[in-house]
Design a protein around this motif. Sequence first.
Motif, PDB file in Angstrom:
ATOM      1  N   SER A  60      -1.343   0.479   2.896  1.00  0.00           N
ATOM      2  CA  SER A  60      -1.570  -0.427   1.771  1.00  0.00           C
ATOM      3  C   SER A  60      -0.204  -0.933   1.303  1.00  0.00           C
ATOM      4  CB  SER A  60      -2.324   0.281   0.642  1.00  0.00           C
ATOM      5  OG  SER A  60      -1.448   1.005  -0.176  1.00  0.00           O
ATOM      6  N   GLY A  61      -0.195  -1.793   0.330  1.00  0.00           N
ATOM      7  CA  GLY A  61       1.042  -2.422  -0.123  1.00  0.00           C
ATOM      8  C   GLY A  61       2.114  -1.442  -0.572  1.00  0.00           C
ATOM      9  N   ARG A  90       6.329   1.118 -10.537  1.00  0.00           N
ATOM     10  CA  ARG A  90       6.202   1.742  -9.211  1.00  0.00           C
ATOM     11  C   ARG A  90       7.503   1.628  -8.408  1.00  0.00           C
ATOM     12  NH1 ARG A  90       0.615   0.748  -6.237  1.00  0.00           N
ATOM     13  NH2 ARG A  90       0.030   1.590  -8.256  1.00  0.00           N
ATOM     14  N   ASN A 132       8.259  -7.708  -8.703  1.00  0.00           N
ATOM     15  CA  ASN A 132       6.882  -8.025  -8.334  1.00  0.00           C
ATOM     16  C   ASN A 132       6.655  -9.401  -8.948  1.00  0.00           C
ATOM     17  OD1 ASN A 132       7.145  -5.209  -9.910  1.00  0.00           O
ATOM     18  ND2 ASN A 132       6.134  -4.857  -7.950  1.00  0.00           N
ATOM     19  N   ASP A 134       4.445 -11.641  -9.197  1.00  0.00           N
ATOM     20  CA  ASP A 134       3.326 -11.577 -10.147  1.00  0.00           C
ATOM     21  C   ASP A 134       3.146 -10.110 -10.500  1.00  0.00           C
ATOM     22  OD1 ASP A 134       0.944 -11.629 -11.600  1.00  0.00           O
ATOM     23  OD2 ASP A 134      -0.307 -11.756  -9.810  1.00  0.00           O
TER      24      ASP A 134
HETATM   25  C1  LIG Z   1      -2.006  -4.567  -5.256  1.00  0.00           C
HETATM   26  C2  LIG Z   1      -0.545  -4.532  -5.477  1.00  0.00           C
HETATM   27  C3  LIG Z   1       0.270  -3.608  -4.813  1.00  0.00           C
HETATM   28  C4  LIG Z   1      -0.220  -2.640  -3.775  1.00  0.00           C
HETATM   29  O1  LIG Z   1      -1.111  -1.717  -4.190  1.00  0.00           O
HETATM   30  P1  LIG Z   1      -1.846  -0.842  -3.054  1.00  0.00           P
HETATM   31  O2  LIG Z   1      -2.874  -0.120  -3.847  1.00  0.00           O
HETATM   32  O3  LIG Z   1      -0.861   0.040  -2.447  1.00  0.00           O
HETATM   33  O4  LIG Z   1      -2.411  -1.827  -2.097  1.00  0.00           O
HETATM   34  C5  LIG Z   1       1.621  -3.663  -5.039  1.00  0.00           C
HETATM   35  N1  LIG Z   1       2.165  -4.553  -5.871  1.00  0.00           N
HETATM   36  C6  LIG Z   1       1.422  -5.457  -6.518  1.00  0.00           C
HETATM   37  C7  LIG Z   1       2.093  -6.438  -7.410  1.00  0.00           C
HETATM   38  C8  LIG Z   1       0.050  -5.473  -6.355  1.00  0.00           C
HETATM   39  O5  LIG Z   1      -0.707  -6.374  -6.991  1.00  0.00           O
END
Ligand SMILES: *Cc1c(COP(=O)(O)O)cnc(C)c1O
Length: 366
Positions: A60-61, A90, A132, A134
């Motif tokens: 995931s991201g 984060r 980030n 957004d």
């Molecule tokens: C969704 C998101 C993530 C990643 O979250 P995962 O739950 O790991 O997919 C990271 N950064 C931003 C800004 C997000 O919107």
Amino acid sequence: MKHFIVGPVEMYECTKNVLGKGYTYFRTEEYGNLVKNCLEKLSEYLGNSTPNSLIYLASSGTGAMEAVIDNCMTKSDKALVIKGGTFGKRFCELLNYYDIPFESIDLEWNETLTKEHFNKFENKGFNTLFVNIDETQTGQLYDINIISDFCKRNNMYLVVDAISSFLADEYDMDKYGIDATIISSQKGLCISAGMALISFSKRFLNKIYSNPLPRTKYFNFRDYLKEIERGQTPYTPPVTTMYELDAILNYIEQSGGKNKWIKNVADKCMYFRERATSLGFKIPQYPKSNTLTPVYFDDVDASEIVKILRDKYEIYVNPCGGNLANRLLRVSHIGNTTIEDIDDLLEKMSKIYTELKSRELIYDRK
Ligand SMILES: *Cc1c(COP(=O)(O)O)cnc(C)c1O
């Protein structure tokens, strides 16, 4: 059931059941070519002209955010983080975990990032900025011009998590001197969760190669960069999601290309904001991404609205985590939703809001 959440979003028909249409073993040249085509198209969308500089991970991201810090940063770097919500936080937690020196620009949830926030960080030896673009917790879209100018002035690398902005807002790596962009499959790309992608500038690739090896073996970028030249990965890739990516990119092209796609999201977003405002809903004033709209409540519990929408109507909107749970809910504009779906959502939101408010009034009188 209707999803107005930021991801996974409502999928398009063309991306459903992709393996049912036939697929190839991933170690073939055919699969490699499919990957290379997809990544070339995505690099073009990202505005990155450096060849073979986009890799993808089975993750995931957040996995990509962590891998970037592990592969690209060392203890002799000095990072600056824009921390305006849970996703900014984060980055801070990850930098902390890897012992990378950093400071952060801390914003209140409804505070707009301005040029002045950077003043005290000028010429202080920072070499990498993390943002980030957004901040999905609040939907604030930071001004890339301010950020890019600051980084250029201070000769800093610029790392952008564009996970919830890509394909909803304009984006251009070459133009703004962005050194790394992190995106993931389940947001603006509107496909399944489980794939993260990272695109690098030439000079950031050089930094990776001159850094000591990362702590992670599985996510060692050098292995991914080597394999990606022929469209391969060191380990089994998220094959299904790659086929979905191929399908959605073809669909975006058939629908008129990237700019038209972004405009469609922006149109849905604008429609929602205008209608919501005319119905009396409050939307924060800071600059916002087209991806989502935060709706603010000061007289009823926002999380209660989220819950009733879900339980009574099977409509899913995002609650807002942490300290904002009772004040904000978030409505996403990415994914396969229509103007009619938005009308339906707003009608139900209004009804619930009116009911909750009259309940509150009764409590007040007691
Ligand atoms: C969704 C998101 C993530 C990643 O979250 P995962 O739950 O790991 O997919 C990271 N950064 C931003 C800004 C997000 O919107």
